[in-house]
Scaffold this motif. Sequence first.
Motif, PDB file in Angstrom:
ATOM      1  N   ALA A 251     -25.283  -2.922   1.971  1.00 40.72           N
ATOM      2  CA  ALA A 251     -26.672  -2.427   1.872  1.00 40.72           C
ATOM      3  C   ALA A 251     -27.244  -2.164   3.202  1.00 40.72           C
ATOM      4  O   ALA A 251     -27.748  -1.178   3.524  1.00 40.72           O
ATOM      5  CB  ALA A 251     -27.612  -3.152   1.075  1.00 40.72           C
ATOM      6  N   ALA A 252     -27.060  -3.223   3.954  1.00 41.23           N
ATOM      7  CA  ALA A 252     -27.488  -3.154   5.422  1.00 41.23           C
ATOM      8  C   ALA A 252     -26.777  -2.163   6.282  1.00 41.23           C
ATOM      9  O   ALA A 252     -27.369  -1.531   6.987  1.00 41.23           O
ATOM     10  CB  ALA A 252     -27.578  -4.293   5.988  1.00 41.23           C
ATOM     11  N   LEU A 253     -25.341  -1.962   6.047  1.00 42.05           N
ATOM     12  CA  LEU A 253     -24.730  -1.149   6.903  1.00 42.05           C
ATOM     13  C   LEU A 253     -24.977   0.477   6.368  1.00 42.05           C
ATOM     14  O   LEU A 253     -25.172   1.113   7.152  1.00 42.05           O
ATOM     15  CB  LEU A 253     -23.215  -1.315   6.777  1.00 42.05           C
ATOM     16  N   LEU A 254     -25.260   0.585   5.042  1.00 35.38           N
ATOM     17  CA  LEU A 254     -25.766   1.747   4.628  1.00 35.38           C
ATOM     18  C   LEU A 254     -27.127   2.525   5.331  1.00 35.38           C
ATOM     19  O   LEU A 254     -27.240   3.491   5.647  1.00 35.38           O
ATOM     20  CB  LEU A 254     -25.839   1.904   2.972  1.00 35.38           C
ATOM     21  N   SER A 255     -27.820   1.437   5.343  1.00 39.02           N
ATOM     22  CA  SER A 255     -29.224   1.675   5.904  1.00 39.02           C
ATOM     23  C   SER A 255     -29.128   2.177   7.323  1.00 39.02           C
ATOM     24  O   SER A 255     -29.504   2.873   7.798  1.00 39.02           O
ATOM     25  CB  SER A 255     -30.125   0.543   5.766  1.00 39.02           C
ATOM     26  N   ILE A 256     -28.197   1.274   7.966  1.00 37.48           N
ATOM     27  CA  ILE A 256     -28.156   1.466   9.470  1.00 37.48           C
ATOM     28  C   ILE A 256     -27.399   3.097   9.584  1.00 37.48           C
ATOM     29  O   ILE A 256     -27.380   3.921  10.415  1.00 37.48           O
ATOM     30  CB  ILE A 256     -26.958   0.689  10.272  1.00 37.48           C
ATOM     31  N   ARG A 257     -26.322   3.405   8.584  1.00 39.45           N
ATOM     32  CA  ARG A 257     -25.514   4.749   8.783  1.00 39.45           C
ATOM     33  C   ARG A 257     -26.713   5.681   8.430  1.00 39.45           C
ATOM     34  O   ARG A 257     -26.800   6.654   9.141  1.00 39.45           O
ATOM     35  CB  ARG A 257     -24.551   4.773   7.927  1.00 39.45           C
ATOM     36  N   GLU A 258     -27.512   5.505   7.672  1.00 36.90           N
ATOM     37  CA  GLU A 258     -28.776   6.509   7.267  1.00 36.90           C
ATOM     38  C   GLU A 258     -29.445   6.927   8.564  1.00 36.90           C
ATOM     39  O   GLU A 258     -29.986   7.908   8.859  1.00 36.90           O
ATOM     40  CB  GLU A 258     -29.494   6.261   6.091  1.00 36.90           C
ATOM     41  N   ARG A 259     -29.850   5.654   9.171  1.00 38.90           N
ATOM     42  CA  ARG A 259     -30.792   5.763  10.353  1.00 38.90           C
ATOM     43  C   ARG A 259     -29.999   6.602  11.633  1.00 38.90           C
ATOM     44  O   ARG A 259     -30.535   7.472  12.117  1.00 38.90           O
ATOM     45  CB  ARG A 259     -31.069   4.481  10.715  1.00 38.90           C
ATOM     46  N   LEU A 260     -28.496   6.103  11.653  1.00 37.20           N
ATOM     47  CA  LEU A 260     -27.685   6.845  12.576  1.00 37.20           C
ATOM     48  C   LEU A 260     -27.618   8.335  12.393  1.00 37.20           C
ATOM     49  O   LEU A 260     -27.752   9.302  13.281  1.00 37.20           O
ATOM     50  CB  LEU A 260     -26.270   6.229  12.566  1.00 37.20           C
ATOM     51  N   ASN A 261     -27.537   8.710  11.045  1.00 37.49           N
ATOM     52  CA  ASN A 261     -27.334  10.100  10.807  1.00 37.49           C
ATOM     53  C   ASN A 261     -28.779  10.771  11.192  1.00 37.49           C
ATOM     54  O   ASN A 261     -28.580  12.052  11.682  1.00 37.49           O
ATOM     55  CB  ASN A 261     -27.320  10.011   9.247  1.00 37.49           C
TER      56      ASN A 261
ATOM     57  N   VAL B  80     -30.657   9.967  13.762  1.00 40.81           N
ATOM     58  CA  VAL B  80     -30.739  10.107  15.280  1.00 40.81           C
ATOM     59  C   VAL B  80     -29.534  11.314  15.594  1.00 40.81           C
ATOM     60  O   VAL B  80     -29.809  12.106  16.229  1.00 40.81           O
ATOM     61  CB  VAL B  80     -30.177   8.815  15.779  1.00 40.81           C
ATOM     62  N   ILE B  81     -28.502  11.408  14.827  1.00 38.10           N
ATOM     63  CA  ILE B  81     -27.383  12.377  15.177  1.00 38.10           C
ATOM     64  C   ILE B  81     -28.096  13.632  14.939  1.00 38.10           C
ATOM     65  O   ILE B  81     -27.897  14.886  15.482  1.00 38.10           O
ATOM     66  CB  ILE B  81     -26.060  12.118  14.310  1.00 38.10           C
ATOM     67  N   ALA B  82     -28.692  13.956  13.641  1.00 36.51           N
ATOM     68  CA  ALA B  82     -29.136  15.203  13.192  1.00 36.51           C
ATOM     69  C   ALA B  82     -30.392  15.482  14.427  1.00 36.51           C
ATOM     70  O   ALA B  82     -30.436  16.840  14.760  1.00 36.51           O
ATOM     71  CB  ALA B  82     -29.827  15.082  11.946  1.00 36.51           C
ATOM     72  N   GLY B  83     -31.031  14.571  14.678  1.00 31.89           N
ATOM     73  CA  GLY B  83     -32.135  15.013  15.829  1.00 31.89           C
ATOM     74  C   GLY B  83     -31.545  15.230  17.150  1.00 31.89           C
ATOM     75  O   GLY B  83     -31.951  16.412  17.844  1.00 31.89           O
ATOM     76  N   ALA B  84     -30.457  14.594  17.526  1.00 28.13           N
ATOM     77  CA  ALA B  84     -29.948  14.967  18.870  1.00 28.13           C
ATOM     78  C   ALA B  84     -29.127  16.234  18.799  1.00 28.13           C
ATOM     79  O   ALA B  84     -29.058  16.933  19.676  1.00 28.13           O
ATOM     80  CB  ALA B  84     -28.805  13.750  19.239  1.00 28.13           C
ATOM     81  N   SER B  85     -28.656  16.642  17.521  1.00 25.86           N
ATOM     82  CA  SER B  85     -27.809  17.934  17.599  1.00 25.86           C
ATOM     83  C   SER B  85     -28.795  19.028  17.388  1.00 25.86           C
ATOM     84  O   SER B  85     -28.364  20.223  17.924  1.00 25.86           O
ATOM     85  CB  SER B  85     -26.992  17.854  16.043  1.00 25.86           C
ATOM     86  N   SER B  86     -29.811  18.797  16.871  1.00 25.04           N
ATOM     87  CA  SER B  86     -31.118  20.019  17.104  1.00 25.04           C
ATOM     88  C   SER B  86     -31.463  20.161  18.567  1.00 25.04           C
ATOM     89  O   SER B  86     -31.581  21.461  18.788  1.00 25.04           O
ATOM     90  CB  SER B  86     -32.251  19.490  16.136  1.00 25.04           C
ATOM     91  N   ASN B  87     -31.414  18.967  19.500  1.00 23.82           N
ATOM     92  CA  ASN B  87     -31.801  19.254  20.671  1.00 23.82           C
ATOM     93  C   ASN B  87     -30.782  19.825  21.482  1.00 23.82           C
ATOM     94  O   ASN B  87     -31.120  20.740  22.408  1.00 23.82           O
ATOM     95  CB  ASN B  87     -32.352  17.847  21.376  1.00 23.82           C
ATOM     96  N   LEU B  88     -29.626  19.678  20.939  1.00 27.04           N
ATOM     97  CA  LEU B  88     -28.403  20.284  21.712  1.00 27.04           C
ATOM     98  C   LEU B  88     -28.668  21.943  21.353  1.00 27.04           C
ATOM     99  O   LEU B  88     -28.163  22.612  22.361  1.00 27.04           O
ATOM    100  CB  LEU B  88     -26.989  19.863  21.048  1.00 27.04           C
ATOM    101  N   ARG B  89     -28.861  22.296  20.409  1.00 30.45           N
ATOM    102  CA  ARG B  89     -28.995  23.643  19.830  1.00 30.45           C
ATOM    103  C   ARG B  89     -29.933  24.479  20.546  1.00 30.45           C
ATOM    104  O   ARG B  89     -29.859  25.376  20.992  1.00 30.45           O
ATOM    105  CB  ARG B  89     -28.952  24.093  18.497  1.00 30.45           C
ATOM    106  N   THR B  90     -31.014  23.714  20.849  1.00 24.95           N
ATOM    107  CA  THR B  90     -32.248  24.304  21.733  1.00 24.95           C
ATOM    108  C   THR B  90     -32.123  24.184  23.011  1.00 24.95           C
ATOM    109  O   THR B  90     -32.920  24.877  23.854  1.00 24.95           O
ATOM    110  CB  THR B  90     -33.467  23.626  21.177  1.00 24.95           C
TER     111      THR B  90
END
Length: 126
Positions: A94-104, A106-116
Motif C-alpha cells: 500500500a505504501a509503495l502504491l501511494s509513492i507510485r501515485e505521487r511519482l506519477n 510529479v512525472i505528469a507535471g514535469a512532462s507538462s513543463n517540458l511541452r511548454t
Amino acid sequence: MRIGELAARTGVSVRALRYYEEQELLAPERSPSGQRHYRDGAVDQVLLIQQLYAAGLSSRAIVELLPCVVDGNATPALVARLEDQRGRIDGQIAALLSIRERLNSVIAGASSNLRTGRPCRGRTTA
C-alpha cells in the motif's frame, strides 16, 4: 547435483547455500569424500527460501514453515505468524502504491513543463 550447479540454477551464491545448510534450511547428502549433493527438488526449495527471505521471514520462521510446505500441516501459532507477516507485506505494498501515485503526479507535471518549454525549478546539485 553439486553445490555449484545448484548455485548456477538458482542464482544464489555458493556461500548463501552453505548458510542455508547451517541454518537447516537445506539438507544435502554427502558423498564419501564430503561433497554436497542436492536432489532436483532443491532448486524449488532454494527459490522458495529466497522468496520467504524477501518477504521478511527469519531463518527460524522459514525452518518451521518448510515442513508445512511438504506435508500441508502447520501449527496455529505458525499460521498466525504468517498472517502477521502477510499484513506487514500488505502495508508495504500500500505504501509503495501511494509513492507510485505521487511519482506519477510529479512525472505528469514535469512532462507538462517540458511541452511548454518552461524549465523545472528544482534544486541543482553542485
